[in-house]
Design a protein around this motif. Structure first.
Motif, mmCIF file in Angstrom:
data_model
loop_
_atom_site.group_PDB
_atom_site.id
_atom_site.type_symbol
_atom_site.label_atom_id
_atom_site.label_comp_id
_atom_site.label_asym_id
_atom_site.label_seq_id
_atom_site.Cartn_x
_atom_site.Cartn_y
_atom_site.Cartn_z
ATOM 1 N N THR A 286 28.816 50.593 19.326
ATOM 2 C CA THR A 286 28.409 51.654 20.235
ATOM 3 C C THR A 286 29.622 52.294 20.900
ATOM 4 O O THR A 286 30.723 51.750 20.874
ATOM 5 N N ASP B 33 19.761 52.482 26.720
ATOM 6 C CA ASP B 33 21.148 52.171 27.047
ATOM 7 C C ASP B 33 21.938 53.474 27.022
ATOM 8 O O ASP B 33 21.362 54.557 26.911
ATOM 9 N N TYR B 34 23.238 53.385 27.119
ATOM 10 C CA TYR B 34 24.054 54.580 27.223
ATOM 11 C C TYR B 34 23.868 55.489 26.008
ATOM 12 O O TYR B 34 23.717 56.702 26.147
ATOM 13 N N SER B 35 23.855 54.886 24.790
ATOM 14 C CA SER B 35 23.695 55.693 23.582
ATOM 15 C C SER B 35 22.386 56.465 23.620
ATOM 16 O O SER B 35 22.334 57.631 23.211
ATOM 17 N N ALA C 118 20.012 58.345 35.309
ATOM 18 C CA ALA C 118 21.014 58.292 34.243
ATOM 19 C C ALA C 118 21.175 59.648 33.584
ATOM 20 O O ALA C 118 22.297 60.105 33.335
ATOM 21 N N ASP D 208 25.883 48.539 29.925
ATOM 22 C CA ASP D 208 26.954 49.073 29.092
ATOM 23 C C ASP D 208 28.285 49.024 29.835
ATOM 24 O O ASP D 208 29.333 48.806 29.227
ATOM 25 N N VAL E 125 20.579 57.418 26.276
ATOM 26 C CA VAL E 125 20.587 58.498 27.263
ATOM 27 C C VAL E 125 21.422 59.657 26.757
ATOM 28 O O VAL E 125 21.022 60.817 26.857
ATOM 29 N N TYR F 164 22.969 62.150 35.737
ATOM 30 C CA TYR F 164 24.400 61.909 35.816
ATOM 31 C C TYR F 164 25.096 62.266 34.498
ATOM 32 O O TYR F 164 26.165 62.860 34.475
ATOM 33 N N CYS F 165 24.447 61.872 33.404
ATOM 34 C CA CYS F 165 25.109 61.956 32.098
ATOM 35 C C CYS F 165 25.222 63.407 31.623
ATOM 36 O O CYS F 165 26.235 63.809 31.060
ATOM 37 N N LYS G 114 20.285 57.533 17.012
ATOM 38 C CA LYS G 114 20.664 58.533 16.022
ATOM 39 C C LYS G 114 19.425 59.060 15.292
ATOM 40 O O LYS G 114 19.250 60.262 15.122
ATOM 41 N N GLU H 295 21.755 65.087 24.527
ATOM 42 C CA GLU H 295 22.165 65.924 23.397
ATOM 43 C C GLU H 295 20.975 66.712 22.853
ATOM 44 O O GLU H 295 21.092 67.915 22.569
ATOM 45 N N ASN I 253 27.026 54.613 36.195
ATOM 46 C CA ASN I 253 25.905 55.407 36.657
ATOM 47 C C ASN I 253 24.773 55.480 35.649
ATOM 48 O O ASN I 253 23.621 55.614 36.034
ATOM 49 N N VAL I 254 25.113 55.393 34.367
ATOM 50 C CA VAL I 254 24.072 55.540 33.359
ATOM 51 C C VAL I 254 23.421 54.202 33.038
ATOM 52 O O VAL I 254 22.210 54.069 33.039
ATOM 53 N N ASP I 255 24.222 53.210 32.782
ATOM 54 C CA ASP I 255 23.657 51.914 32.421
ATOM 55 C C ASP I 255 24.633 50.811 32.807
ATOM 56 O O ASP I 255 25.715 50.694 32.230
ATOM 57 N N VAL J 57 17.712 52.829 22.205
ATOM 58 C CA VAL J 57 18.996 52.145 22.306
ATOM 59 C C VAL J 57 19.879 52.523 21.126
ATOM 60 O O VAL J 57 19.493 53.346 20.302
ATOM 61 N N PHE J 58 21.063 51.949 21.076
ATOM 62 C CA PHE J 58 22.017 52.338 20.043
ATOM 63 C C PHE J 58 21.431 52.182 18.645
ATOM 64 O O PHE J 58 21.877 52.836 17.711
#
Lengths: 653, 653
Positions: free
Chosen positions: A175, B580-582, B613, A437, B584, B616-617, B517, B589, A432-434, B512-513
């Protein structure tokens, strides 16, 4: 006829008549992307930006080549070869348009491990006088490049093997936080490895677990042997580099061509060193003799392949992961697509073929790729043009670099790593996001610092997977569909009473061993709550009798009471994307338990395979249908059953 | 006042006044389940069935104790101790009512590895004449039990450590197919280890990878040294055992007490052997001298702990996993609950404490637990009663077992494994329910056969996880909510035209990651399809002009066309259980991409953390709200915006 249709017809035609020729052409175009883009190369539009980019790239390739070769513990000239061959091969096989393949700090760091282990510095004195036949290198130097080339060869073979197994897509396991932490950690390592040049200290090679800290401990112990001249020169270089690059960044839009400060600094430092004779006067370490030309190809030492397996795996994985991230970034920015597996092939062949030309392991570097963006490169032609300039350096300018002070080179490297080091700023974003992670970032960074880039990468991937696995059994598995949204559908057809005895639960997850237990417990909790409500309801009804005014109040919390007649549960399986044995047996168990509690269960929108599995696994009620196409079909069925019951009640009366 | 309420009040009270005393009592009741059930033991109802079960269990404990001790490569009497101490300790700490702890085939098999490695058979001759002080055992025998006890000690320590770390719940990683395959494989190993006794062959200890096949190869090579007497006796025993057990099973409901055929066979065989002097006449191997009594406690050899780490981990994990499955089975059948971690503590202490009393590693055995079910045992009192009878055997009957032929004992073991071996029948079930689980069963079985139970277990767990991880990126991540079901909600308020430009997509997975995709590609595919439709629509409209009759036909497939004005996408995040971050960044995107294509995106039912999240992201549009409480709120908002636009259009006109 459009192009696509014509192509399709061609393929069809070729399948019937001469399948081989057309298939091979198709396969070649797929595996040799250069055949795809080169014939359509727009000379007018792209050549000028590509030439400008190529020149700027060549400067970076030469500087980094020299520096990363020293990082790899081999003679600097091998870095120049490493800036040449891999770039050519990648241009042929690679799909990333802004991917500048060549020497790479992280892979150099890993292969240095193998070089220093198999051919330690102490063995130099034993063999220093036996000059080999190749360009006048000592046997010691040849042994060292032999090890580095062997690492490159094996890493390339591993990458090609991964291509054959189509493992390119397995990189989804790595990731963004893990890549970010691993590259930042590796950049920290590279900075650490340059400290001795920046300070002008003579220092043994230190590696292994916690080697990072031992290096700084050694520096502080030998703080007195620091050469002030080196410190001054490197501070000056770093300040100049940072300032000019900052200014370049600021005025990039106004003046189109940026000042190649790396090149200027190298020329200035080399001349200054030559004219003031710094080498002997101040004892400054310089690059030294760089032979002209390229030696004839030679196979890497195959005998030591088994001794460098660990490093080769590290180089293969770290190099590929970092390069793929860059290629995907370029593809995203310029809206084209990159094939994971083709990239594996391209980097694998770069490593394998280059290893026969005395090259250290190669990969795409972040700094160079960023340089290609900023100078407006369009295609891989920029990389090919840079190769011409690298060739010129090898055949003409190389020997002039004798007087380039090591501390200036180290400064260029350290400043070049800025892009990787400022990834520390990502930390705030992850926080801030997770938070998880964020934790993975921190721990991967620590592992990379304490051990090595490949250990950090492995740790990051394993912990990412472990955390996802660990989160599943804790998260909610179902959600109660808002009755309001369903109500409207059925309202027109049925009465409210029936609706209130139907509970619609939507399954939001794949149902596998990870969350099957939680799912069972959640559903049974819901059903049990209903039953408990029953008692409260009867109380509530008594209250209502006593005080009919409080009626509305009392019903507020008891939304869907279950009366003594059958209550119904509709499980909406739309979200149940996949299942395994544990999941199906839990579904059957839930069905059985509900049946035991006199609750009717219907399943809506099940896939055919789920219906087959459940029918086989459980001893399902054959009289009543339990699988329905949609939630509304299930509710209609419940409604019609209710009506039937009422009818029979009436007829009995 | 109900019991629960009183308890709650007590706890509250204790927190205020004397927390320690009450807390300790509570903790003791939680950690010593015997304090919970023993005071309420129903003598009248439960004592008789428990005594009957206890007697039958004692027969099994003695037989299996002797056999599994031999399987562990230690003197048979140590198996009798191993049937005694662990059972007592489990009765105190364990929660499973039908869990008969004692010697266990799988753990014996694993610890035999350590015993044969550290104290091989060949060392016997060197030390055979040095009799130790303990019950007249040779030093050789004492060394062997020392190793087995050390394995038991370390395995127990590992289990207690896992209890301290509360790792009991991690067993959700071991799925039913893996347990089934691992135990079946181990049972196959046990049968293989008994072949030499069944055939009366003298054979060296064979283990290691593929040892299974080497054993059969050895048997076929030495087929001539088979003792016909042993083969006859063992075939006879097996036939009798299978027949009588089958009859017992058939008539269990009619006659309440079953024939203890194991006991009858042991007595008969021992007497026959004694009277016909089979040992010397036919060369039949018998159990031999069994000393009377129990030696004083002695610490296991602590010096060799580091040498038995692998085996200890195997015993700890395999023993715990197999035992927990039995305890959970009993809990499910008799509707009580079992705490994963308390079971860890119980088995850990059983192993640690027993290791001081010359015991081999212990666990709960399937055969004995099944015996407890069938004889109607109610509580752990049955196990305690069996301990009394085992004590009688140790102090009185033991020496009489001298003449028990090994082949009879082996027959009893093999027939006792029937329950594990018929798990082969599960294969059909797995094939029909989930082909992947079937594959995991087969491969885990093969790994167990080729290597060992712990290797098989590890392989099974890792491949189960790998397959789930690998399935995620392939499965669908979203489903289009049926517009019909939503229509009714909004129909009354708005016009059809608006509705048709809204697409509601429900996210059915954690984001999640693993699947981010795929999710992004899926959503963008949907959006792109819309845009493509646009072209077709305009064509369609032309057609309509030409031939207005085909109108209905043409609109059939183009359900929700997107006109030149803004089209809307509502993402229902009810099913997005965690991220998770991926995940979000992919959501952001998708939002950005859609904005670029003039598609409005609204997110419904997001959790607070997701909103935080995403805010912020991403650089989200601050003018328009994009987060809504529910899908209907989002649609209402779209509708009101549309109306506003129309109003402004009208006013412009």
């Amino acid at each position: 006829m459009t192009g696509a249709k014509r192509k399709k017809k061609n393929v069809l035609w070729s399948k019937m008549h001469t399948p081989h020729c057309e298939d091979i052409k198709y396969w070649c175009r797929k595996r040799l992307p250069i055949l795809e883009w080169a014939p359509h190369y727009n000379l007018k539009e792209n050549l000028l930006p590509d030439i400008v980019s190529g020149v700027m790239l060549a400067v970076q390739q030469v500087t980094q080549g020299l520096a990363f070769a020293i990082l790899s513990s081999v003679h600097p000239v091998f870095g120049l070869y490493g800036s040449l061959f891999p770039a050519i091969i990648y241009a042929i096989f690679g799909m990333g348009r802004h991917v500048a393949t060549g020497t790479f700090a992280l892979t150099s760091l890993i292969s240095a491990n193998a070089v220093e282990r198999l051919v330690p510095q102490s063995s130099q004195n034993l063999t220093t006088h036996n000059h080999s036949s190749v360009l006048g290198f000592s046997d010691f130097e040849m042994q060292r490049i032999g090890v580095a080339a062997a690492v490159s060869f094996l890493a390339g073979v591993i990458q090609v093997a991964m291509f054959v197994l189509q493992l390119g897509s397995a990189t989804f396991l790595v990731t963004e936080p893990v890549i970010s932490a691993m590259t930042t950690g590796a950049a920290t390592h590279v900075v650490t490895s340059q400290v001795k040049y920046l300070l002008g200290i003579k220092m043994p090679y230190i590696s292994g677990p916690l080697g990072f800290f031992y290096i700084y401990a050694y520096v502080f112990e030998n703080i007195k042997s620091v050469r002030l001249e080196a410190v001054l020169l490197s501070s000056l270089s770093i300040v100049v580099l940072v300032l000019v690059k900052e200014l370049n960044e600021q005025f990039k839009r106004k003046i189109k061509v940026v000042l190649p400060i790396d090149l200027v600094l190298i020329i200035a430092a080399t001349f200054a060193c030559y004219f003031t004779n710094m080498e002997s006067a101040y004892g400054l370490e310089v690059i030294g003799h760089i032979p002209k030309g390229i030696p004839p190809p030679q196979a890497p030492s195959m005998g030591i392949l088994s001794a460098v397996v660990t490093e080769a795996f590290g180089v293969a994985l770290v190099g590929y992961v970092a390069s793929l991230a860059l290629a995907q970034g370029s593809a995203k920015k310029f809206k084209y697509s990159v094939d994971d597996n083709q990239e594996l092939l391209a980097h694998g062949l770069s490593n394998v073929i280059s290893s026969f030309c005395f090259c250290i392991p190669s990969a795409a570097a972040m700094g160079r790729t960023a340089g290609l963006y900023s100078t407006g490169s369009k295609t891989q032609v920029a990389c090919l043009i840079s190769c011409i300039f690298v060739l010129i350096v090898i055949y003409a300018i190389g020997p002039l670099l004798y007087w380039l002070p090591m501390c200036v080179l180290a400064s260029i490297i350290v400043v070049g790593l800025k892009g990787m080091l400022i990834q520390f700023r990502d930390l705030k974003k992850y926080w801030n996001v997770d938070k998880i992670d964020w934790g993975i970032w921190i721990s991967t960074y620590i592992f990379t610092i304490c051990f090595a880039a490949n250990v950090g990468l492995l740790f990051g991937v394993v912990s990412t997977i472990a955390i996802v696995i660990g989160r599943f059994p804790r998260e909610k598995t179902l959600s109660i569909i808002n009755m309001k949204e369903m109500e409207f559908k059925v309202k027109t057809e049925t009465d409210d009473e029936t609706l209130q005895q139907v509970k619609i639960i939507s399954i939001n997850n794949p149902l596998v061993f990870l969350n099957a237990k939680k799912f069972g417990a959640d559903v049974m909790n819901l059903v049990q709550k209903e039953n408990q409500l029953l008692d409260d309801i009867s109380k509530c009804e008594q209250n209502t009798l006593l005080n009919s005014l409080s009626n509305g109040n009392c019903n507020d919390e008891l939304a869907q009471p279950c009366s003594s007649e059958k209550c119904s549960l509709v499980l909406d399986c739309t979200g149940l994307t996949f299942f395994d044995y544990s999941g199906v047996s839990m579904l059957v168990e839930v069905y059985m338990n509900c049946k035991g509690r006199n609750v009717d269960v219907s399943l809506a929108s099940c896939t055919a395979s789920l219906i087959k599995a459940m029918t086989y696994c459980g001893n399902l009620d054959s009289e009543k249908p339990i699988f329905f196409d949609s939630v509304s079909a299930a509710i209609s069925n419940i409604y019609s059953n209710k009506n039937l019951n009422k009818l029979s009640d009436h007829s009995e009366v």
